[in-house]
Write a protein that holds these residues in place. Structure first.
Motif, mmCIF file in Angstrom:
data_model
loop_
_atom_site.group_PDB
_atom_site.id
_atom_site.type_symbol
_atom_site.label_atom_id
_atom_site.label_comp_id
_atom_site.label_asym_id
_atom_site.label_seq_id
_atom_site.Cartn_x
_atom_site.Cartn_y
_atom_site.Cartn_z
ATOM 1 N N LYS A 178 0.834 -1.206 0.000
ATOM 2 C CA LYS A 178 0.000 0.000 0.000
ATOM 3 C C LYS A 178 0.867 1.255 0.000
ATOM 4 O O LYS A 178 0.683 2.155 -0.821
ATOM 5 N N ASP A 179 1.811 1.321 0.907
ATOM 6 C CA ASP A 179 2.671 2.501 1.022
ATOM 7 C C ASP A 179 3.505 2.719 -0.243
ATOM 8 O O ASP A 179 3.616 3.842 -0.727
ATOM 9 N N GLU A 180 4.077 1.657 -0.771
ATOM 10 C CA GLU A 180 4.919 1.777 -1.963
ATOM 11 C C GLU A 180 4.099 2.188 -3.190
ATOM 12 O O GLU A 180 4.518 3.054 -3.966
ATOM 13 N N LEU A 181 2.933 1.584 -3.374
ATOM 14 C CA LEU A 181 2.104 1.890 -4.534
ATOM 15 C C LEU A 181 1.525 3.304 -4.461
ATOM 16 O O LEU A 181 1.474 4.018 -5.461
ATOM 17 N N LEU A 182 1.120 3.730 -3.267
ATOM 18 C CA LEU A 182 0.606 5.096 -3.117
ATOM 19 C C LEU A 182 1.688 6.129 -3.401
ATOM 20 O O LEU A 182 1.422 7.155 -4.022
ATOM 21 N N ALA A 183 2.898 5.868 -2.956
ATOM 22 C CA ALA A 183 4.004 6.794 -3.215
ATOM 23 C C ALA A 183 4.239 6.937 -4.717
ATOM 24 O O ALA A 183 4.440 8.046 -5.220
ATOM 25 N N LEU A 184 4.193 5.830 -5.446
ATOM 26 C CA LEU A 184 4.360 5.883 -6.899
ATOM 27 C C LEU A 184 3.223 6.654 -7.554
ATOM 28 O O LEU A 184 3.444 7.467 -8.449
ATOM 29 N N LEU A 185 2.017 6.413 -7.100
ATOM 30 C CA LEU A 185 0.851 7.072 -7.677
ATOM 31 C C LEU A 185 0.886 8.580 -7.441
ATOM 32 O O LEU A 185 0.523 9.361 -8.310
ATOM 33 N N ARG A 186 1.351 8.976 -6.296
ATOM 34 C CA ARG A 186 1.380 10.407 -5.961
ATOM 35 C C ARG A 186 2.464 11.161 -6.718
ATOM 36 O O ARG A 186 2.367 12.363 -6.900
ATOM 37 N N THR A 187 3.492 10.464 -7.175
ATOM 38 C CA THR A 187 4.598 11.143 -7.859
ATOM 39 C C THR A 187 4.580 10.967 -9.373
ATOM 40 O O THR A 187 5.395 11.568 -10.054
ATOM 41 N N SER A 188 3.658 10.155 -9.891
ATOM 42 C CA SER A 188 3.620 9.910 -11.327
ATOM 43 C C SER A 188 2.191 10.079 -11.841
ATOM 44 O O SER A 188 1.257 9.541 -11.249
ATOM 45 N N PRO A 189 2.018 10.792 -12.947
ATOM 46 C CA PRO A 189 0.668 10.993 -13.473
ATOM 47 C C PRO A 189 0.053 9.743 -14.099
ATOM 48 O O PRO A 189 -1.152 9.638 -14.221
ATOM 49 N N ILE A 190 0.895 8.785 -14.484
ATOM 50 C CA ILE A 190 0.405 7.533 -15.067
ATOM 51 C C ILE A 190 1.133 6.365 -14.406
ATOM 52 O O ILE A 190 2.362 6.322 -14.397
ATOM 53 N N VAL A 191 0.361 5.433 -13.851
ATOM 54 C CA VAL A 191 0.927 4.237 -13.251
ATOM 55 C C VAL A 191 0.247 3.025 -13.886
ATOM 56 O O VAL A 191 -0.977 2.889 -13.823
ATOM 57 N N ASN A 192 1.042 2.183 -14.520
ATOM 58 C CA ASN A 192 0.561 0.931 -15.094
ATOM 59 C C ASN A 192 0.985 -0.199 -14.167
ATOM 60 O O ASN A 192 2.182 -0.392 -13.941
ATOM 61 N N VAL A 193 0.005 -0.914 -13.626
ATOM 62 C CA VAL A 193 0.282 -1.973 -12.663
ATOM 63 C C VAL A 193 0.028 -3.319 -13.324
ATOM 64 O O VAL A 193 -1.110 -3.675 -13.638
ATOM 65 N N ASN A 194 1.105 -4.080 -13.515
ATOM 66 C CA ASN A 194 1.021 -5.404 -14.113
ATOM 67 C C ASN A 194 0.716 -6.414 -13.015
ATOM 68 O O ASN A 194 1.464 -6.528 -12.041
ATOM 69 N N LEU A 195 -0.387 -7.141 -13.180
ATOM 70 C CA LEU A 195 -0.838 -8.098 -12.163
ATOM 71 C C LEU A 195 -0.592 -9.553 -12.572
ATOM 72 O O LEU A 195 -1.103 -10.466 -11.931
ATOM 73 N N ALA A 196 0.206 -9.768 -13.599
ATOM 74 C CA ALA A 196 0.412 -11.122 -14.136
ATOM 75 C C ALA A 196 1.056 -12.073 -13.137
ATOM 76 O O ALA A 196 0.803 -13.278 -13.171
ATOM 77 N N GLN A 197 1.900 -11.555 -12.248
ATOM 78 C CA GLN A 197 2.614 -12.425 -11.311
ATOM 79 C C GLN A 197 1.955 -12.526 -9.942
ATOM 80 O O GLN A 197 2.534 -13.099 -9.021
ATOM 81 N N VAL A 198 0.751 -11.988 -9.807
ATOM 82 C CA VAL A 198 0.023 -12.093 -8.535
ATOM 83 C C VAL A 198 -0.566 -13.493 -8.451
ATOM 84 O O VAL A 198 -1.530 -13.823 -9.131
#
Length: 103
Positions: free
Chosen positions: A28-48
């Motif tokens: 949660k913390d890592e993904l939110l930090a990326l989202l707040r600093t980048s206008p576009i975030v592509n999250v690949n869920l293939a390895q979940v």
């Protein structure tokens, strides 16, 4: 847990872990930090390989936070586990991602 690649347009992130209660706080913390600093975030869920309601809440939170920030978050290459949870919880329409169903 995250493989992060910065691009000119934004950031591409591959989640290389389970999205469960055991990893939820850190992700949660890592993904939110990326989202707040980048206008576009592509999250690949293939390895979940596994996702529970805590992991689903993280994805929902990211989508809602992106809307607030007026940023774009795109979930791509959904694993079978993610697709199963999206369908079970009736969340396919909420996310609105293009889904490729496994054969």
């Amino acid at each position: 847990m995250l493989d992060i690649n910065q691009t000119k347009q934004g950031v591409n992130v591959t989640i290389c872990a389970e999205l469960t209660i055991y990893s939820a706080a850190q992700l949660k913390d890592e993904l939110l930090a990326l989202l707040r600093t980048s206008p576009i975030v592509n999250v690949n869920l293939a390895q979940v390989s596994d996702i529970d309601t805590s992991g689903l809440q993280i994805l929902i939170m990211m989508k809602n936070e992106a809307d607030i920030l007026q940023h774009d978050v795109n979930f791509i290459e959904h694993s079978a586990s993610v697709l199963n949870v999206f369908e079970l919880m009736n969340m396919v329409r909420f996310f609105g991602d293009p889904l490729v169903l496994p054969r």
